[in-house]
Design a protein around this motif. Structure first.
Motif, PDB file in Angstrom:
ATOM      1  N   ALA A  24       0.832  -1.208   0.000  1.00  0.00           N
ATOM      2  CA  ALA A  24       0.000   0.000   0.000  1.00  0.00           C
ATOM      3  C   ALA A  24       0.868   1.259   0.000  1.00  0.00           C
ATOM      4  CB  ALA A  24      -0.947  -0.006   1.194  1.00  0.00           C
ATOM      5  N   LYS A  25       1.970   1.227   0.729  1.00  0.00           N
ATOM      6  CA  LYS A  25       2.867   2.383   0.752  1.00  0.00           C
ATOM      7  C   LYS A  25       3.542   2.560  -0.598  1.00  0.00           C
ATOM      8  CE  LYS A  25       5.301   3.150   4.525  1.00  0.00           C
ATOM      9  NZ  LYS A  25       6.148   2.931   5.715  1.00  0.00           N
ATOM     10  N   GLN A  26       3.972   1.463  -1.210  1.00  0.00           N
ATOM     11  CA  GLN A  26       4.626   1.534  -2.515  1.00  0.00           C
ATOM     12  C   GLN A  26       3.676   2.041  -3.590  1.00  0.00           C
ATOM     13  OE1 GLN A  26       6.138  -2.450  -2.912  1.00  0.00           O
ATOM     14  NE2 GLN A  26       7.941  -2.029  -1.667  1.00  0.00           N
ATOM     15  N   TYR A  93       5.031   8.268   0.657  1.00  0.00           N
ATOM     16  CA  TYR A  93       4.472   9.476   1.257  1.00  0.00           C
ATOM     17  C   TYR A  93       4.734   9.585   2.754  1.00  0.00           C
ATOM     18  CZ  TYR A  93       1.941  10.649  -2.983  1.00  0.00           C
ATOM     19  OH  TYR A  93       1.616  11.004  -4.263  1.00  0.00           O
ATOM     20  N   VAL A  94       4.944  10.837   3.174  1.00  0.00           N
ATOM     21  CA  VAL A  94       5.008  11.195   4.594  1.00  0.00           C
ATOM     22  C   VAL A  94       4.104  12.407   4.781  1.00  0.00           C
ATOM     23  CG1 VAL A  94       7.334  10.281   4.952  1.00  0.00           C
ATOM     24  CG2 VAL A  94       7.050  12.660   4.288  1.00  0.00           C
ATOM     25  N   GLN A  95       3.521  12.505   5.962  1.00  0.00           N
ATOM     26  CA  GLN A  95       2.620  13.625   6.223  1.00  0.00           C
ATOM     27  C   GLN A  95       3.384  14.753   6.909  1.00  0.00           C
ATOM     28  OE1 GLN A  95      -0.764  13.089   8.934  1.00  0.00           O
ATOM     29  NE2 GLN A  95      -2.050  13.857   7.278  1.00  0.00           N
ATOM     30  N   LEU A  96       3.180  15.952   6.425  1.00  0.00           N
ATOM     31  CA  LEU A  96       3.811  17.136   7.002  1.00  0.00           C
ATOM     32  C   LEU A  96       2.996  17.626   8.196  1.00  0.00           C
ATOM     33  CD1 LEU A  96       4.650  19.013   3.678  1.00  0.00           C
ATOM     34  CD2 LEU A  96       6.121  17.474   5.009  1.00  0.00           C
ATOM     35  N   ARG A 103       5.438  13.380  -1.219  1.00  0.00           N
ATOM     36  CA  ARG A 103       6.160  12.212  -1.711  1.00  0.00           C
ATOM     37  C   ARG A 103       7.634  12.461  -1.454  1.00  0.00           C
ATOM     38  NH1 ARG A 103       4.988   7.979  -5.519  1.00  0.00           N
ATOM     39  NH2 ARG A 103       2.983   8.964  -5.948  1.00  0.00           N
ATOM     40  N   LYS A 104       8.231  11.601  -0.709  1.00  0.00           N
ATOM     41  CA  LYS A 104       9.629  11.766  -0.297  1.00  0.00           C
ATOM     42  C   LYS A 104      10.572  11.557  -1.474  1.00  0.00           C
ATOM     43  CE  LYS A 104      12.454  10.407   3.590  1.00  0.00           C
ATOM     44  NZ  LYS A 104      12.679   9.431   4.606  1.00  0.00           N
TER      45      LYS A 104
END
Length: 104
Positions: A24-26, A93-96, A103-104
């Motif tokens: 799911a992350k990929q 993805y990481v949340q700010l 997207r990192k």
């Protein structure tokens, strides 16, 4: 610092359901949040089910770590979030802090 080792051990022990999470992350459906939990980047019933399951398990681990180390749950979650975001590979993805996804 002992609780840091416990956090690392706890996050690495989630291999039973890590495949679903990693897939799911990929695919850009789920990302890491600053509070040590994951969030739905693209919300669907299946994605939300994975997010809820992962977060329930992570919270149980974080609560256990907080209890064993005498550290607050907020501190444990914050440190786990930092570690998870640092370890997030490029393209995921990481949340700010403002709640937006990057997207990192």
């Amino acid at each position: 610092m002992r609780w840091l080792a416990l956090i690392l051990a706890a996050t690495l022990s989630w291999s039973v359901w890590a495949l679903d999470l990693q897939q799911a992350k990929q695919q850009g459906l789920i990302g890491e949040r600053q509070n040590g939990l994951v969030g739905a980047v693209q919300s669907t019933p299946q994605v939300n089910a994975i997010v809820n399951d992962i977060n329930r398990k992570r919270l149980e681990n974080y609560q256990d770590i907080a209890r064993r180390t005498g550290t607050s749950l907020t501190v444990v979650q914050s440190r786990a979030g930092q570690l998870n975001i640092e370890r997030t590979p490029s393209g995921q993805y990481v949340q700010l802090a403002d709640g937006s996804w990057l997207r990192k």
